[in-house]
Scaffold this motif. Sequence first.
Motif, PDB file in Angstrom:
ATOM      1  N   THR A 134       0.848  -1.180   0.000  1.00  0.00           N
ATOM      2  CA  THR A 134       0.000   0.000   0.000  1.00  0.00           C
ATOM      3  C   THR A 134       0.885   1.231   0.000  1.00  0.00           C
ATOM      4  OG1 THR A 134      -1.909   1.069   1.070  1.00  0.00           O
ATOM      5  CG2 THR A 134      -0.245   0.100   2.528  1.00  0.00           C
ATOM      6  N   HIS A 136       0.591   5.899  -0.400  1.00  0.00           N
ATOM      7  CA  HIS A 136      -0.274   7.072  -0.443  1.00  0.00           C
ATOM      8  C   HIS A 136       0.226   8.079  -1.467  1.00  0.00           C
ATOM      9  CE1 HIS A 136      -1.489  11.099   1.472  1.00  0.00           C
ATOM     10  NE2 HIS A 136      -2.598  10.592   0.985  1.00  0.00           N
ATOM     11  N   ILE A 165      -3.535   4.211  -2.300  1.00  0.00           N
ATOM     12  CA  ILE A 165      -4.400   5.180  -1.633  1.00  0.00           C
ATOM     13  C   ILE A 165      -4.189   6.549  -2.281  1.00  0.00           C
ATOM     14  CG2 ILE A 165      -5.021   6.235   0.572  1.00  0.00           C
ATOM     15  CD1 ILE A 165      -3.618   3.794   1.925  1.00  0.00           C
ATOM     16  N   TRP A 208      -8.157   3.094  -3.306  1.00  0.00           N
ATOM     17  CA  TRP A 208      -8.814   3.782  -2.193  1.00  0.00           C
ATOM     18  C   TRP A 208      -8.588   5.274  -2.330  1.00  0.00           C
ATOM     19  CZ3 TRP A 208     -11.200   0.623   1.500  1.00  0.00           C
ATOM     20  CH2 TRP A 208     -11.771   1.275   2.604  1.00  0.00           C
ATOM     21  N   ILE A 244      -5.391   8.499   5.117  1.00  0.00           N
ATOM     22  CA  ILE A 244      -4.468   7.434   5.534  1.00  0.00           C
ATOM     23  C   ILE A 244      -4.532   7.135   7.029  1.00  0.00           C
ATOM     24  CG2 ILE A 244      -2.806   7.641   3.662  1.00  0.00           C
ATOM     25  CD1 ILE A 244      -1.185   9.540   5.431  1.00  0.00           C
ATOM     26  N   LEU A 254     -10.163   0.528   5.907  1.00  0.00           N
ATOM     27  CA  LEU A 254      -8.950   0.602   5.116  1.00  0.00           C
ATOM     28  C   LEU A 254      -7.971  -0.500   5.517  1.00  0.00           C
ATOM     29  CD1 LEU A 254      -7.103   1.837   3.012  1.00  0.00           C
ATOM     30  CD2 LEU A 254      -6.474   3.609   4.684  1.00  0.00           C
TER      31      LEU A 254
END
Length: 260
Positions: A134, A136, A165, A208, A244, A254
């Motif tokens: 994952t 961001h 994300i 996401w 986040i 999440l």
Amino acid sequence: MTSRAEIDDAYANAAHIPGGMEYPARWAAAASAFRAAHPPEEIAYGPGARQRLDLFRPEGAPKGAVVFVHGGFWKAFDKSAWSHLAAGALARGWAVAMPSYTLAPEARISAMTDEIETGIGAVAERVAGPLRLTGHSAGGHLVARMACADRAPGWRERVARIVPISPLSDLRPLMGASMNDDLRLDREEAEAESPVLQEQVDLPMTVWVGAAERPAFLDQARWLAEARGCDMVEDPGRHHFDVIEALAEPESPLTRAVLA
């Protein structure tokens, strides 16, 4: 024709989030407190000064490893600002790795992609079991790149899920932004480093994004979900900076998505 100022504003976040400028200090404080309580192992995955990652291990044998790649438009932050986001997966028995990587203008985005691939490999060597990736914003871009057919990491068969994300998935619009003075994207690299333009590898992915994010980020997330043919979740009420935070919660939607 869209002006540079218009592109800059489209991708600006702090100016459009109440108290946006306060978030980096909050992240740093929370991360420092978490590291004090849960000291990580620091691992060098290459010779560069920023080719380092923090590895947080749970009590007992880990179920596998979650790798979180930070954002900052490929030119800001490092692993030390996000340690608290390991809390959710760590509490559920997963090791969590957080790599730094060489930033622009010292490195180009293609080099960062190579570094993250190498860093994940270092995690794979040290933690048995499945890998879950994952990241961001710019980090969402970098983990999405790991699912493109032009990459061939030996560890990819161990990847159980990828959750970008608020990812940047098509870099071509950024060629006209002020940040490109540091990124130095040309047409060739922007196309090569855009996950939406690459052949996709069949890996489970969920995109996401905060439902209250800037339209440009909602577009970028949607483009990736469409290119992948995967689900996209718009997190109600969340913006680019707080989307986040749920990673710190073991039972948040999440965290559950990352560990699904």
